[in-house]
Design a protein around this motif. Structure first.
Motif, short mmCIF file in Angstrom:
data_model
loop_
_atom_site.label_atom_id
_atom_site.label_comp_id
_atom_site.label_asym_id
_atom_site.label_seq_id
_atom_site.Cartn_x
_atom_site.Cartn_y
_atom_site.Cartn_z
N LYS A 95 -55.20 115.07 58.02
CA LYS A 95 -53.80 115.00 57.60
C LYS A 95 -53.07 114.05 58.53
O LYS A 95 -52.92 114.32 59.72
CB LYS A 95 -53.20 116.40 57.68
CG LYS A 95 -51.78 116.49 57.22
CD LYS A 95 -51.33 117.93 57.27
CE LYS A 95 -49.89 118.06 56.82
NZ LYS A 95 -49.42 119.45 56.87
N THR A 118 -49.92 112.50 57.57
CA THR A 118 -48.51 112.83 57.38
C THR A 118 -48.44 114.23 56.79
O THR A 118 -49.33 115.03 57.01
CB THR A 118 -47.83 111.80 56.45
OG1 THR A 118 -48.52 111.83 55.18
CG2 THR A 118 -47.91 110.41 57.03
N GLU A 119 -47.43 114.52 56.03
CA GLU A 119 -47.32 115.84 55.40
C GLU A 119 -48.37 116.03 54.31
O GLU A 119 -48.68 117.15 53.93
CB GLU A 119 -45.92 116.03 54.80
CG GLU A 119 -44.82 116.11 55.85
CD GLU A 119 -45.05 117.26 56.82
OE1 GLU A 119 -45.37 118.38 56.37
OE2 GLU A 119 -44.92 117.05 58.03
N GLU A 120 -48.92 114.94 53.80
CA GLU A 120 -49.90 115.02 52.72
C GLU A 120 -51.32 114.89 53.27
O GLU A 120 -51.60 114.04 54.10
CB GLU A 120 -49.64 113.90 51.72
CG GLU A 120 -50.45 114.00 50.46
CD GLU A 120 -50.04 112.95 49.46
OE1 GLU A 120 -50.93 112.46 48.74
OE2 GLU A 120 -48.85 112.60 49.40
N LEU A 121 -52.21 115.75 52.82
CA LEU A 121 -53.61 115.69 53.25
C LEU A 121 -54.30 114.48 52.65
O LEU A 121 -54.20 114.23 51.45
CB LEU A 121 -54.37 116.95 52.81
CG LEU A 121 -54.16 118.20 53.63
CD1 LEU A 121 -54.79 119.39 52.94
CD2 LEU A 121 -54.75 118.04 55.01
N GLN A 122 -54.99 113.70 53.47
CA GLN A 122 -55.81 112.61 52.97
C GLN A 122 -57.20 113.12 52.59
O GLN A 122 -57.80 112.63 51.67
CB GLN A 122 -55.93 111.49 54.02
CG GLN A 122 -54.80 110.48 54.01
CD GLN A 122 -53.49 111.03 54.54
OE1 GLN A 122 -53.47 111.85 55.45
NE2 GLN A 122 -52.39 110.59 53.97
N ARG A 174 -59.30 116.95 52.10
CA ARG A 174 -59.13 118.41 52.06
C ARG A 174 -60.48 119.07 51.83
O ARG A 174 -61.02 119.04 50.73
CB ARG A 174 -58.17 118.81 50.95
CG ARG A 174 -57.96 120.32 50.86
CD ARG A 174 -57.01 120.72 49.78
NE ARG A 174 -55.70 120.18 50.10
CZ ARG A 174 -54.76 119.94 49.20
NH1 ARG A 174 -54.98 120.17 47.94
NH2 ARG A 174 -53.60 119.43 49.58
N ASP A 210 -58.98 116.92 61.26
CA ASP A 210 -58.33 118.15 61.72
C ASP A 210 -59.29 119.32 61.72
O ASP A 210 -59.11 120.28 62.46
CB ASP A 210 -57.12 118.47 60.84
CG ASP A 210 -56.05 117.40 60.96
OD1 ASP A 210 -55.67 117.07 62.09
OD2 ASP A 210 -55.61 116.88 59.92
N SER A 231 -45.34 108.50 64.66
CA SER A 231 -44.22 108.14 63.78
C SER A 231 -43.19 107.32 64.53
O SER A 231 -42.25 106.79 63.95
CB SER A 231 -43.58 109.39 63.19
OG SER A 231 -43.14 110.23 64.24
#
Length: 92
Positions: free
Chosen positions: A11, A13-17, A19, A55, A88
């Protein structure tokens, strides 16, 4: 000798690349990674190559652990380093 990935997640950003991706690549076989734009194909390859630290998950080659997020190990026998995640924070 197989290259095995188990439950890889990444992950940025807020979106998982990635999963919970798992795979078992067998020696001598060809594989194709298909997906839409920005679906995580390059992220998966960079993770397998040791350029990104996921992660969660584990990567094994020939039964030997190359990457284990639980132990914090990343290719210790190869002496490779992980590229840190971009922050960021922007520099001007």
């Amino acid at each position: 000798m197989n290259l095995v990935g188990e439950n890889l997640s990444y992950k940025l950003t807020e979106e998982l690349q990635l999963r919970n991706i798992s795979f078992n690549f067998e020696k001598g076989k060809l594989y194709t990674i298909l997906g839409r734009t920005l679906s995580g194909k390059t992220t998966l390859l960079k993770t397998i190559a040791g350029l990104l630290m996921p992660d969660s998950g584990t990567i094994k080659f020939g039964g030997h652990i190359l990457l284990s997020v639980l132990s914090g190990m990343m290719f210790p026998q190869l002496g490779q380093r992980v590229i840190p995640r971009p922050s960021s924070q922007r520099w001007e």
